[in-house]
Write an enzyme that holds these catalytic residues in place. Structure first.
Site: not given
Ligand code: GLC
Length: 652
Positions: A286, A328
């Site tokens: 993430d 991500e």
């Molecule tokens: C990523 C997740 C998102 C979250 C962020 C902080 O972008 O997809 O939903 O708010 O990380 O962890």
């Protein structure tokens, strides 16, 4: 490269590990082999991160001990699977995989309930499940679980780690992959480390970025953009308990971890390996672009983020090579590519990345009815390293960022600022004629920039059409949804559906009444599964039946076409018709499919001559979706509004 000095260290460390070895060797030779091939890499990468500040040798030794411990406790069946995947490193590229992401509690209450619902997913053809964050997190505000309080415990509401282990075992029998989030940029402010930091423990204050006054934070703020400018402006929060300012790029309860401290790296590596040892196949890393912060920069996409990912990859190659990483990284196209690794690390960072660029462009093309920008940007995306793959998707739990470059819009003679404004208005239903029911997210009043929230049904106009009980509009919206899904399923990579989209669930407005969610309209597109609506998939003629069976059919056909495996076999094939998006996919046994998708709400035509130029024999062409020959009009191929063809040469 062979380095005599390193090799002598390696021998010493292998002897050391052997001494600690008691019972069965449990595949020790594999560990040693993998360690030997990655040893110089560990040196190099740890050196890059920490070499200027400390002696690297003891750090390497500490990391290797951690790796060895996780290797020793890795279960035999997982080790077997690792080897199977090492022998077939293309396993992820297969067209058989189709994913879905879901919140356990929204879908089935808890993990036990989830087990009872797997047949529904199997019916659709889903065999890769990404479960949204499920580790322990604070009650109340927790950013949908993206504020982790304990990396080894499941949120009690949802179940336990034993449930996860059980699910992974069952999934392995059924050849279903399990993906979990690994939130590596921050912890919740209720994590034990944060609690200790609050109480003044200097060791744990070093785990975060904590400052006595605003001097350094103010300097950071000069160059750091805001992630949630409306809901959580600024990048630092004041912590009353310690009297310090803490870096919090996301919400004030999400404390950014300090990877300058090698102990943080080791703890987080251990946390990731712990999850891998529960049997998880894929870790979604993430917010990876945020993990390294540097004064005077945007603190995004810094080179060291990549070094950390390479290090994680090398460590996983030693302990759990069967586990894949998703980056991500929802950033500009040329930055996304870097998360696959570059140079000698090409293909040695993340295995999978979100194809966020195409996703945003599909929405752009749907609003404008034209595919020029989609084609232009796609044609400039460099080829990714072989054996890496995309997640192709339309909707996720997050907002849609219009993450393409202004220069590309200007190059088409369009005013980029006006165009972005148009898109926001279009999807908020404010543009004349738009039937979309989304909403702007994260409006930055300083820059005028915004993203978009809304379910697939809301953004394609289905929600509105049903509200108006307008059959014609319902047909249009269903056409849009199935066309977009057909593109995503054909593109090359892992298609990822968002739970509920398969039956067209509308926006959920209940978040507005919940004070812990009301400031974050991303909750509108995270509806609770409506099992009553899902039942209607069995009744012919209902919206649910048309969508569910439409998608099920597309998934089934996708799985049967080997040219849809992600062998980097993708080529845009412009058709001279700006409303049509078109690309060719192939395998290396002579199978080819030309995808033609009409983004315009009206019939469109493609000259047969163009297909001849691609080398396709139009006399033999069949649409793999409908199993019939395409419609011809003189020397033209005709596409209905929002029709998508998967054209293949049939052997008969
Ligand atoms: C990523 C997740 C998102 C979250 C962020 C902080 O972008 O997809 O939903 O708010 O990380 O962890």
């Amino acid at each position: 490269m062979y380095d005599p000095k390193l090799h002598s260290h390696l021998y010493r460390q292998l002897d050391q590990l052997k001494k600690g070895q008691t019972k069965s060797k449990n595949g020790q030779a594999h560990f040693e082999l993998r360690l030997a091939s990655n040893y110089p890499t560990l040196y190099e990468l740890l050196g890059e991160l920490y070499g200027s500040r400390m002696e690297i040798q003891p750090l390497v030794e500490e990391v290797v001990l951690v790796l060895h411990n996780y290797y020793k406790t890795r279960k035999a069946d997982l080790k077997k699977l690792d080897i199977k995947r090492e022998k077939n490193p293309d396993w992820l590229l297969n067209q058989k995989w189709v994913g879905m992401m879901l919140y356990v509690d929204h879908f089935a209450e808890d993990l036990k309930g989830l087990k009872g619902k797997i047949t529904y997913l199997e019916e659709l053809g889903v065999n890769f499940l990404h479960l949204m964050p499920l580790l322990k997190c604070p009650d109340g505000e927790n950013d949908g679980g993206y504020a982790v309080s304990d990396f080894q415990k499941v949120e009690p509401r949802l179940g336990s780690m034993d449930d996860i282990v059980e699910i992974t075992k069952e999934f392995r029998k059924k050849d279903i992959l399990l993906g979990l989030d690994f939130v590596m940029n921050h912890t919740s402010d209720e994590h034990d480390w944060a609690e200790k930091a609050k109480s003044g423990d200097p060791k744990y204050q070093e785990y975060y970025f904590m400052f006595d006054n605003r001097d350094v934070p103010d300097q950071f703020e000069q160059t750091m953009p805001e992630v949630f400018p409306e809901a959580a402006p600024g990048n630092f929060s004041f912590d009353e308990a310690s009297g310090k300012w803490v870096m919090t790029q996301f919400h004030n309860y999400q404390w950014d971890l300090n990877y300058y401290n090698p102990q943080v790296l080791i703890e987080m590596l251990s946390a990731a390996l712990f999850l891998a040892n529960q049997g998880v196949d894929i870790l979604r890393l993430d917010a990876v672009p945020f993990v390294w912060k540097k004064l005077g920069t945007a603190c995004r996409n810094e080179y060291e983020c990549h070094v950390i990912l390479r290090l994680f990859k090398a460590c996983f190659q030693i302990v759990a090579p069967g586990v894949a990483f998703i980056a991500e990284a929802i950033v500009r196209p040329h930055e996304i590519m870097k998360y696959f690794g570059e140079g000698k690390y090409s293909g040695r960072e993340c295995d999978i990345a979100y194809n966020a660029t195409s996703m945003a462009l599909y929405w752009e093309a749907l609003a404008s009815g034209e595919t020029n920008l989609l084609q232009r940007v796609t044609s400039n995306i460099p080829e990714k390293p072989y054996r890496t793959t995309w997640i192709n998707y339309l909707r996720s739990h997050d907002d849609i960022g219009l993450g393409f470059d202004d220069e590309d819009i200007y190059a088409l003679g369009i005013n980029a600022i006006e165009h972005r404004k148009f898109l926001i208005e279009f999807y908020s239903g404010k543009y004349p004629g738009s039937t979309a029911m989304g909403a702007p997210f994260g409006m930055n009043h300083k820059t005028g920039d915004a993203r978009i929230s809304g379910t697939l049904a809301a953004l394609t106009g289905l929600e509105k059409a049903i509200e108006l009980d307008n059959q014609e509009l319902i047909d249009v919206a269903i056409g849009r949804i199935l066309m977009l899904q057909a593109i995503v399923l054909a593109y090359g990579g892992l298609p990822m559906l968002y739970s509920g989209n398969e039956i067209g669930l509308p926006n959920d407005y209940s978040y507005q009444k919940d004070k812990e969610k009301s400031y974050d309209n991303r909750w509108m597109h995270r509806p609770l599964m409506d099992w009553k609506a899902a039942e209607r998939r069995n009744k012919k003629g209902t919206v649910e039946h048309r969508l569910f069976h439409g998608m099920k059919h597309l998934i089934k056909v996708r799985k049967s076409l080997t040219e849809f495996a992600d062998l980097n076999s993708f080529k845009l094939e412009p058709t001279e018709n700006k409303h049509i998006f078109s690309f060719l996919r192939w395998d290396y046994n002579g199978n080819r499919t030309l995808v033609l998708a009409n983004f315009f709400n009206g019939n469109q035509f493609v000259k047969q001559e163009i297909l001849h130029r691609i080398g396709l024999n139009t006399l033999k062409l069949k649409d793999a979706i409908s199993q019939s020959t395409p419609t011809y009009f003189h020397d033209l191929i005709e596409l209905q509004p929002y029709q998508c063809y998967w054209l293949r040469e049939s052997s008969s």
